[in-house]
Enzyme design. Structure first.
Site, PDB file in Angstrom:
ATOM      1  N   LYS A  13       0.843  -1.217   0.000  1.00 39.36           N
ATOM      2  CA  LYS A  13       0.000   0.000   0.000  1.00 39.36           C
ATOM      3  C   LYS A  13       0.871   1.258   0.000  1.00 39.36           C
ATOM      4  O   LYS A  13       0.610   2.187  -0.760  1.00 39.36           O
ATOM      5  CB  LYS A  13      -0.934   0.029   1.220  1.00 39.36           C
ATOM      6  CG  LYS A  13      -1.919  -1.115   1.299  1.00 39.36           C
ATOM      7  CD  LYS A  13      -2.958  -0.907   2.391  1.00 39.36           C
ATOM      8  CE  LYS A  13      -2.379  -0.851   3.798  1.00 39.36           C
ATOM      9  NZ  LYS A  13      -1.726  -2.096   4.263  1.00 39.36           N
ATOM     10  N   ARG A  88      -9.298   0.916   8.762  1.00 41.27           N
ATOM     11  CA  ARG A  88      -8.813  -0.428   9.051  1.00 41.27           C
ATOM     12  C   ARG A  88      -9.856  -1.234   9.819  1.00 41.27           C
ATOM     13  O   ARG A  88      -9.605  -2.388  10.149  1.00 41.27           O
ATOM     14  CB  ARG A  88      -7.544  -0.333   9.896  1.00 41.27           C
ATOM     15  CG  ARG A  88      -6.268  -0.691   9.146  1.00 41.27           C
ATOM     16  CD  ARG A  88      -5.150  -0.568  10.143  1.00 41.27           C
ATOM     17  NE  ARG A  88      -3.943  -1.219   9.799  1.00 41.27           N
ATOM     18  CZ  ARG A  88      -2.891  -0.599   9.262  1.00 41.27           C
ATOM     19  NH1 ARG A  88      -2.951   0.650   8.905  1.00 41.27           N
ATOM     20  NH2 ARG A  88      -1.769  -1.263   9.077  1.00 41.27           N
ATOM     21  N   ARG A 123      11.503  -6.533   5.116  1.00 43.37           N
ATOM     22  CA  ARG A 123      11.325  -5.095   4.893  1.00 43.37           C
ATOM     23  C   ARG A 123      12.352  -4.278   5.686  1.00 43.37           C
ATOM     24  O   ARG A 123      12.660  -4.590   6.823  1.00 43.37           O
ATOM     25  CB  ARG A 123       9.905  -4.694   5.306  1.00 43.37           C
ATOM     26  CG  ARG A 123       9.548  -3.290   4.898  1.00 43.37           C
ATOM     27  CD  ARG A 123       8.078  -3.148   4.699  1.00 43.37           C
ATOM     28  NE  ARG A 123       7.344  -3.033   5.958  1.00 43.37           N
ATOM     29  CZ  ARG A 123       6.063  -2.707   6.011  1.00 43.37           C
ATOM     30  NH1 ARG A 123       5.380  -2.500   4.908  1.00 43.37           N
ATOM     31  NH2 ARG A 123       5.452  -2.629   7.167  1.00 43.37           N
ATOM     32  N   ARG A 156      11.757  -1.887  11.105  1.00 45.67           N
ATOM     33  CA  ARG A 156      10.762  -1.219  11.956  1.00 45.67           C
ATOM     34  C   ARG A 156      10.424  -2.110  13.144  1.00 45.67           C
ATOM     35  O   ARG A 156      10.340  -3.326  12.991  1.00 45.67           O
ATOM     36  CB  ARG A 156       9.474  -1.011  11.139  1.00 45.67           C
ATOM     37  CG  ARG A 156       9.231   0.400  10.709  1.00 45.67           C
ATOM     38  CD  ARG A 156       8.165   0.471   9.662  1.00 45.67           C
ATOM     39  NE  ARG A 156       6.878  -0.066  10.102  1.00 45.67           N
ATOM     40  CZ  ARG A 156       5.780  -0.007   9.357  1.00 45.67           C
ATOM     41  NH1 ARG A 156       5.809   0.552   8.172  1.00 45.67           N
ATOM     42  NH2 ARG A 156       4.650  -0.490   9.795  1.00 45.67           N
ATOM     43  N   ARG A 167      -0.008  -8.925  13.589  1.00 49.07           N
ATOM     44  CA  ARG A 167      -0.567  -7.927  12.664  1.00 49.07           C
ATOM     45  C   ARG A 167      -1.408  -8.600  11.588  1.00 49.07           C
ATOM     46  O   ARG A 167      -2.427  -8.070  11.158  1.00 49.07           O
ATOM     47  CB  ARG A 167       0.564  -7.111  12.022  1.00 49.07           C
ATOM     48  CG  ARG A 167       1.221  -6.176  13.009  1.00 49.07           C
ATOM     49  CD  ARG A 167       2.465  -5.561  12.453  1.00 49.07           C
ATOM     50  NE  ARG A 167       2.199  -4.610  11.391  1.00 49.07           N
ATOM     51  CZ  ARG A 167       3.100  -4.255  10.479  1.00 49.07           C
ATOM     52  NH1 ARG A 167       4.295  -4.788  10.491  1.00 49.07           N
ATOM     53  NH2 ARG A 167       2.785  -3.379   9.578  1.00 49.07           N
TER      54      ARG A 167
HETATM   55  P1  AMP Z   1       1.008   0.752   8.858  1.00 48.05           P
HETATM   56  O1  AMP Z   1       2.221   1.566   8.664  1.00 48.05           O
HETATM   57  O2  AMP Z   1      -0.161   1.215   8.039  1.00 48.05           O
HETATM   58  O3  AMP Z   1       1.258  -0.734   8.719  1.00 48.05           O
HETATM   59  O4  AMP Z   1       0.543   0.983  10.386  1.00 48.05           O
HETATM   60  C1  AMP Z   1       1.377   0.627  11.473  1.00 48.05           C
HETATM   61  C2  AMP Z   1       0.551   0.513  12.738  1.00 48.05           C
HETATM   62  O5  AMP Z   1      -0.101   1.770  13.011  1.00 48.05           O
HETATM   63  C3  AMP Z   1      -0.581  -0.501  12.699  1.00 48.05           C
HETATM   64  O6  AMP Z   1      -0.139  -1.818  12.965  1.00 48.05           O
HETATM   65  C4  AMP Z   1      -1.494   0.040  13.791  1.00 48.05           C
HETATM   66  O7  AMP Z   1      -0.993  -0.252  15.081  1.00 48.05           O
HETATM   67  C5  AMP Z   1      -1.375   1.544  13.599  1.00 48.05           C
HETATM   68  N1  AMP Z   1      -2.415   2.054  12.668  1.00 48.05           N
HETATM   69  C6  AMP Z   1      -2.214   2.618  11.441  1.00 48.05           C
HETATM   70  N2  AMP Z   1      -3.378   2.964  10.873  1.00 48.05           N
HETATM   71  C7  AMP Z   1      -4.347   2.595  11.749  1.00 48.05           C
HETATM   72  C8  AMP Z   1      -5.763   2.651  11.735  1.00 48.05           C
HETATM   73  N3  AMP Z   1      -6.433   3.163  10.686  1.00 48.05           N
HETATM   74  N4  AMP Z   1      -6.431   2.176  12.819  1.00 48.05           N
HETATM   75  C9  AMP Z   1      -5.768   1.676  13.887  1.00 48.05           C
HETATM   76  N5  AMP Z   1      -4.447   1.568  13.961  1.00 48.05           N
HETATM   77  C10 AMP Z   1      -3.720   2.018  12.908  1.00 48.05           C
END
Ligand code: AMP
Length: 213
Positions: A13, A88, A123, A156, A167
């Site tokens: 994404k 999400r 990653r 990360r 996750r």
């Molecule tokens: P990402 O970089 O999109 O994989 O997001 C990393 C982490 O941020 C996720 O595993 C969640 O803990 C948190 N996060 C990001 N976007 C959301 C969302 N829309 N709702 C809840 N938690 C989020």
């Protein structure tokens, strides 16, 4: 254009979002990146969110919705945007609809679990400019070093092996139902993520050009 990207963690994404935001000249809004920034800046919000992120859990809806409302009200969103990582949950999707953002397209990036596990494990991220790489599928020119700014790449915290499985579980239980939500609304197109970045990009282009089926 308002484009919402959905898909499991590591489905591409962020990478596809970066390509598309340049193509359409609209901002890419990543809730994950916003939260990581808050954590780095030691804000109250960052402190509250950190424990959820580090365990691979979702940050509570209430925190995320405030973040997104604030971000979408900014001037640079007037001509559209790409949402990466929001919504999400079904609740977040309903909230977004309640905000009355108008027409949007949802791009669903499909990638099998086994592929996700291998991708997230490989990653790497630049802690300075946040460019992302993969040790085999999208390696930097010099191993371990960012192409853009020369900084040493890192893994990360939430890409560590113990967090990845959690996750993925969270994706299946809380985020995957969005596919049905958006396909029932008739606003979703699907593209299959491939090993090679350019193959995924081509699939995304095709899916978006084909329009909603
Ligand atoms: P990402 O970089 O999109 O994989 O997001 C990393 C982490 O941020 C996720 O595993 C969640 O803990 C948190 N996060 C990001 N976007 C959301 C969302 N829309 N709702 C809840 N938690 C989020």
């Amino acid at each position: 254009m308002k484009l919402i990207l959905i898909g499991p963690p590591g489905s591409g994404k962020g990478t596809q979002g970066a390509i598309l935001c340049e193509k359409y000249n609209i901002p890419e809004i990543s809730t994950g990146a916003i939260i990581r920034n808050e954590i780095r800046s030691n804000t109250e919000l960052g402190t509250q969110a950190k424990k959820f992120i580090d365990e691979g859990k979702l940050v509570p809806d209430s925190l995320i919705i405030d973040i997104i409302k604030e971000r979408l009200s900014k001037d640079d969103c007037k001509n559209g945007y790409i949402l990466d990582g929001f919504p999400r949950t079904i609740f977040q999707a309903e909230e977004l609809d309640r905000m009355g953002i108008g027409d949007y397209v949802v791009l669903n990036l499909e990638v099998a679990d086994e592929e996700i596990l291998s991708r997230l494990g490989g990653r790497r991220e630049c802690p300075s400019c946040h460019a992302t790489y993969h040790v085999t599928d999208n390696p930097p020119k010099t191993e371990g070093v960012c192409n853009e700014c020369g900084t040493q790449l890192i893994i990360r915290d939430d890409d560590k092996a113990e967090t990845i499985q959690k996750r993925l579980e969270v994706y299946h239980t809380q985020t995957k139902p969005l596919k049905e939500y958006y396909s029932n609304k008739g606003v979703m197109v699907t593209a299959y993520g491939q090993k090679k970045l350019e193959d995924t990009t081509a699939n995304v282009e095709k899916a978006l050009a084909g329009g909603i089926q």
